[in-house]
Scaffold this motif. Structure first.
Motif, PDB file in Angstrom:
ATOM      1  N   ILE A 234       7.285  12.457   7.556  1.00  0.00           N
ATOM      2  CA  ILE A 234       6.157  11.970   7.090  1.00  0.00           C
ATOM      3  C   ILE A 234       4.711  12.211   7.983  1.00  0.00           C
ATOM      4  O   ILE A 234       3.826  12.525   7.357  1.00  0.00           O
ATOM      5  CB  ILE A 234       6.528  10.352   7.218  1.00  0.00           C
ATOM      6  N   GLU A 235       5.073  12.283   9.267  1.00  0.00           N
ATOM      7  CA  GLU A 235       3.859  12.512  10.015  1.00  0.00           C
ATOM      8  C   GLU A 235       3.529  14.017   9.750  1.00  0.00           C
ATOM      9  O   GLU A 235       2.048  14.195   9.884  1.00  0.00           O
ATOM     10  CB  GLU A 235       4.335  12.540  11.544  1.00  0.00           C
TER      11      GLU A 235
ATOM     12  N   PHE B 105       1.785   1.907  -3.510  1.00  0.00           N
ATOM     13  CA  PHE B 105       0.570   2.329  -4.274  1.00  0.00           C
ATOM     14  C   PHE B 105       0.003   3.542  -3.960  1.00  0.00           C
ATOM     15  O   PHE B 105      -0.166   4.528  -4.982  1.00  0.00           O
ATOM     16  CB  PHE B 105      -0.513   1.285  -3.994  1.00  0.00           C
ATOM     17  N   GLU B 106       0.036   3.929  -2.808  1.00  0.00           N
ATOM     18  CA  GLU B 106      -0.305   5.342  -2.264  1.00  0.00           C
ATOM     19  C   GLU B 106       0.684   6.370  -2.950  1.00  0.00           C
ATOM     20  O   GLU B 106       0.358   7.529  -3.150  1.00  0.00           O
ATOM     21  CB  GLU B 106      -0.473   5.320  -0.796  1.00  0.00           C
TER      22      GLU B 106
ATOM     23  N   SER C  24      10.664  12.465  18.164  1.00  0.00           N
ATOM     24  CA  SER C  24       9.803  13.277  17.922  1.00  0.00           C
ATOM     25  C   SER C  24       9.617  14.043  19.482  1.00  0.00           C
ATOM     26  O   SER C  24       9.191  15.540  19.022  1.00  0.00           O
ATOM     27  CB  SER C  24       8.329  12.729  17.602  1.00  0.00           C
TER      28      SER C  24
ATOM     29  N   PRO D 107      11.121  10.277   9.393  1.00  0.00           N
ATOM     30  CA  PRO D 107      10.073   9.785   9.880  1.00  0.00           C
ATOM     31  C   PRO D 107       9.094  10.787  10.216  1.00  0.00           C
ATOM     32  O   PRO D 107       7.690  11.030  10.395  1.00  0.00           O
ATOM     33  CB  PRO D 107      10.225   8.748  11.125  1.00  0.00           C
TER      34      PRO D 107
ATOM     35  N   ALA E 193       3.203  12.245   2.031  1.00  0.00           N
ATOM     36  CA  ALA E 193       3.640  11.444   3.137  1.00  0.00           C
ATOM     37  C   ALA E 193       4.072  10.031   2.672  1.00  0.00           C
ATOM     38  O   ALA E 193       4.970   9.591   3.256  1.00  0.00           O
ATOM     39  CB  ALA E 193       2.501  11.263   4.210  1.00  0.00           C
ATOM     40  N   PHE E 194       3.248   9.393   1.758  1.00  0.00           N
ATOM     41  CA  PHE E 194       3.549   8.167   1.490  1.00  0.00           C
ATOM     42  C   PHE E 194       4.759   8.007   0.455  1.00  0.00           C
ATOM     43  O   PHE E 194       5.646   7.041   0.513  1.00  0.00           O
ATOM     44  CB  PHE E 194       2.426   7.360   0.449  1.00  0.00           C
TER      45      PHE E 194
ATOM     46  N   VAL F  28       0.832  -1.063  -0.052  1.00  0.00           N
ATOM     47  CA  VAL F  28       0.113   0.065   0.057  1.00  0.00           C
ATOM     48  C   VAL F  28       0.798   1.222   0.146  1.00  0.00           C
ATOM     49  O   VAL F  28       0.452   2.283  -0.531  1.00  0.00           O
ATOM     50  CB  VAL F  28      -0.995  -0.023   1.051  1.00  0.00           C
ATOM     51  N   ILE F  29       2.188   1.128   0.487  1.00  0.00           N
ATOM     52  CA  ILE F  29       2.842   2.380   0.485  1.00  0.00           C
ATOM     53  C   ILE F  29       3.319   2.685  -0.785  1.00  0.00           C
ATOM     54  O   ILE F  29       3.156   3.896  -1.243  1.00  0.00           O
ATOM     55  CB  ILE F  29       4.143   2.059   1.452  1.00  0.00           C
TER      56      ILE F  29
ATOM     57  N   LEU G  16      11.737   5.295   3.084  1.00  0.00           N
ATOM     58  CA  LEU G  16      12.146   4.455   4.406  1.00  0.00           C
ATOM     59  C   LEU G  16      11.849   2.947   4.149  1.00  0.00           C
ATOM     60  O   LEU G  16      12.374   2.049   4.344  1.00  0.00           O
ATOM     61  CB  LEU G  16      11.503   5.084   5.513  1.00  0.00           C
TER      62      LEU G  16
ATOM     63  N   PHE H 102      11.195   7.229  15.637  1.00  0.00           N
ATOM     64  CA  PHE H 102       9.966   8.335  15.453  1.00  0.00           C
ATOM     65  C   PHE H 102       9.778   8.854  16.682  1.00  0.00           C
ATOM     66  O   PHE H 102       9.747  10.178  16.871  1.00  0.00           O
ATOM     67  CB  PHE H 102       8.806   7.634  14.761  1.00  0.00           C
TER      68      PHE H 102
ATOM     69  N   TYR I  28       1.446  14.133   6.428  1.00  0.00           N
ATOM     70  CA  TYR I  28       0.359  13.113   6.697  1.00  0.00           C
ATOM     71  C   TYR I  28      -0.819  13.878   7.495  1.00  0.00           C
ATOM     72  O   TYR I  28      -1.968  14.043   7.043  1.00  0.00           O
ATOM     73  CB  TYR I  28       0.595  12.018   7.716  1.00  0.00           C
TER      74      TYR I  28
ATOM     75  N   ALA J  51       7.576   7.789   2.740  1.00  0.00           N
ATOM     76  CA  ALA J  51       7.659   6.772   3.439  1.00  0.00           C
ATOM     77  C   ALA J  51       7.997   5.603   2.555  1.00  0.00           C
ATOM     78  O   ALA J  51       8.812   4.674   3.230  1.00  0.00           O
ATOM     79  CB  ALA J  51       6.142   6.244   3.807  1.00  0.00           C
TER      80      ALA J  51
END
Lengths: 273, 303
Positions: free
Chosen positions: B244-245, B48-49, B227, B241, B256-257, B45-46, B263, B223, B248, B260
């Motif tokens: 990405i947050e 794909f998105e 953070s 990371p 974001a993806f 899905v990473i 990574l 992360f 997102y 991602a």
């Protein structure tokens, strides 16, 4: 005892103690000190507040659910990887480590994308009336993902070392497969399973990155303890952050002691001379 | 015993428990399906998105200055934290396996504490050392040294979470190898460094590299701890990371993806390197061959 002739004790031990002191001990001591400076009454009030207790509940229950799922799935996966050879088993074996290698934030957004109401799995589950993302179920799935390798990798070596003669003996005595699994194999796996379970549970209790994206983070219902610490920090409520973080720290130490004991026991039963 | 007397006439290996074809197929099938849903699907899905809005959006995100800065910061952090951690791991393994001293077991437990502590707790703990409300914070602040919300804080937090990675791979291996070779080299007149470089290092190189690979993956992906101590300043203290947050939560899902996916690629390469090193006898391969000599090694696997 014979005299040790090797050089480098002072240098290597010095570096080690300095590093462990500066990187590990100092921060933890600072946190304990900060939490202890609160005084028992204030401390208790913070750690027993309704919101904190709700966060313990959702964290512990989700971790418990995830660990129970991983106990069965992890054992099945370890079994399949040691007992059967099929095309692609090497890839499956390597993929078990993906949750360790994939950064938690990446796992978090990926799982959320899958289980959100418009996601690949979420949309199917929504038709069945099951909501995963932004519910405790989502927290559980994130925990399942991040802690799965612990059980597989603890049980796998023990399964590989299992002596086939034990099974043959049980078979020659007329035991059925299920009986042999339950009465011969499972008892031998139990120490490793318990060690894996405690590692997996400990990891789930402290998990943060993978969960916050999928959890919804509603106070009193889907807010995990680690997130509550983070929120208290953002509110500049450092004392509350210290107090709640100290609860997590204490839990980690208890789990470390439990794991150590279980692992020592697991090793005692597997080490061969 | 002659083969004729056994009930398994002519068969080399008797069927083991669970080897029935129906059970075998059902179990493999179930495990693969759940595994595909739980482990493989997130990876797919990473990709794909990330490419859902086409290659253009993807490359635009990667080329974005904030993303490039986040990549740079992540790489710089790894370039500092990983070598320092490796040096520590080697020193710790040398001290623990080549010498006897009191409190060794306690030291082992201390080294492994970061495995069990939540990354958030680690971040908070650093706040109480270097933050303004911490022990040294006011002192550093008075001297104009910025630790928190800056690169040093990010590196320190990364070092905490990965402290045991290299030491954990080396200690059981060096324990099982003993001290004879090093003692022989020293008695023949080799210096300590010479002994380490020409005698010890060739024996531990794969395990060392294994630890370094895992340590690097964790540093680049950390992360929670980062953070807390980084302050999430866009274009300044955002590691990949954290970036990405940020994207997102800004509803820049494709971005974001895309970040991602970088990574995720590193994670896949980490696994490939891990398998290759296991073929050389490092990591898991060794653990199955000879059990770790230290019963007090609670976390066999990274967290």
């Amino acid at each position: 005892m014979k005299r040790n002739v090797l050089p480098g004790l002072r240098l290597s031990l010095g570096v080690t103690l300095f590093y462990v002191g500066l990187i590990v001990v100092l921060p933890i001591a600072a946190l304990v000190f900060k939490a202890a400076s609160l005084g028992p009454a204030d401390y208790w009030q913070i750690v027993s507040s309704a919101r904190a207790v709700a966060s313990y509940r959702v964290t512990v229950l989700s971790a418990l659910g995830a660990t129970i799922f991983n106990l069965f799935f992890g054992l099945a996966l370890a079994w399949v990887l040691t007992r059967y050879r099929f095309r692609g088993w090497r890839i499956v074996d390597a993929m078990v480590d993906l949750p360790f290698a994939l950064p938690t934030a990446v796992a978090g957004i990926a799982l959320t994308a899958l289980f959100a109401n418009n996601g690949w799995f979420g949309s199917v589950l929504a038709d069945l009336g099951i909501k995963v993302a932004y519910t405790p179920l989502g927290i559980m799935i994130a925990m399942c993902f991040t802690s799965l390798p612990f059980i597989v990798r603890t049980v796998q070596p023990v399964l590989e070392d299992l002596d086939p003669a034990l099974e043959e003996a049980a078979q020659s005595l007329g035991g059925s497969d299920w009986e042999i699994f339950r009465k011969v194999i499972l008892p031998l796996l139990t120490p490793a399973l318990l060690a894996g379970v405690s590692l997996s549970f400990a990891r789930s209790l402290g998990e943060f990155g993978a969960i916050i994206f999928i959890a919804g983070n509603q106070p009193m219902s889907t807010e995990i303890t680690a997130l509550l610490v983070f929120i208290r920090l953002e509110e500049y409520d450092y004392q509350a952050a210290a107090a709640i973080a100290s609860v997590l720290l204490l839990t980690a130490f208890v789990m470390l002691a439990v794991t150590n004991t279980l692992q020592a026991r697991a090793l005692r039963y597997t080490v061969r001379s | 015993m002659s083969a004729n007397l056994t009930p398994n006439l002519g068969r080399r290996k008797p069927p083991r428990v669970g080897d029935g074809p129906l059970f075998r197929r059902a179990l493999i099938g179930t495990v693969l399906v759940i595994g595909a849903f739980l482990i493989l699907a997130p990876l797919i899905v990473i990709g794909f998105e990330a490419f859902k809005q086409g290659w253009k959006t993807y490359s635009a995100t990667i080329a974005n200055p904030d993303t490039r800065h986040a990549i740079l910061l992540t790489v710089v952090t790894a370039l500092i934290a990983v070598p320092v951690n490796t040096a520590f791991g080697v020193a710790a393994a040398w001290a623990i396996t080549k010498f006897d001293f009191r409190g060794k077991r306690f030291l082992l437990v201390l080294i492994e504490i970061p495995f069990s502590v939540s990354p958030i707790v680690a971040g908070v703990a650093y706040l109480f050392v270097y933050g303004l409300q911490g022990i040294f914070g006011p002192y550093f602040d008075a001297h104009g040294i910025k630790v928190l919300f800056a690169l040093p804080g990010i590196i320190l937090a990364s070092m905490f979470v990965t402290a045991p990675f290299v030491a954990r791979e080396l200690i059981p291996l060096m324990q099982s190898q003993g001290r004879d070779l090093e003692e022989a080299a020293t008695s023949l007149g080799a210096s300590g460094w010479r002994t380490f470089i020409s005698v010890t290092l060739p024996n531990i190189k794969w395990a060392l590299l294994y630890g370094v690979v895992l340590c690097n993956a964790r540093v680049m992906g950390e992360f929670g701890a980062v953070s807390v101590v980084s302050g999430n300043i866009r274009g300044q203290t955002n590691t990949l990371p954290l970036h990405i947050e940020l994207l997102y939560h800004d509803y820049q899902t494709a971005g974001a993806f895309a970040s991602a996916s970088i990574l995720a690629i590193i994670a896949v390469f980490t696994i490939i390197a891990k398998v290759a090193l296991e073929k050389q006898g490092a990591g898991r391969a060794r653990k199955t061959a000879t059990r770790p000599a230290l019963a007090s090694n609670p976390a066999e696997k990274p967290s």
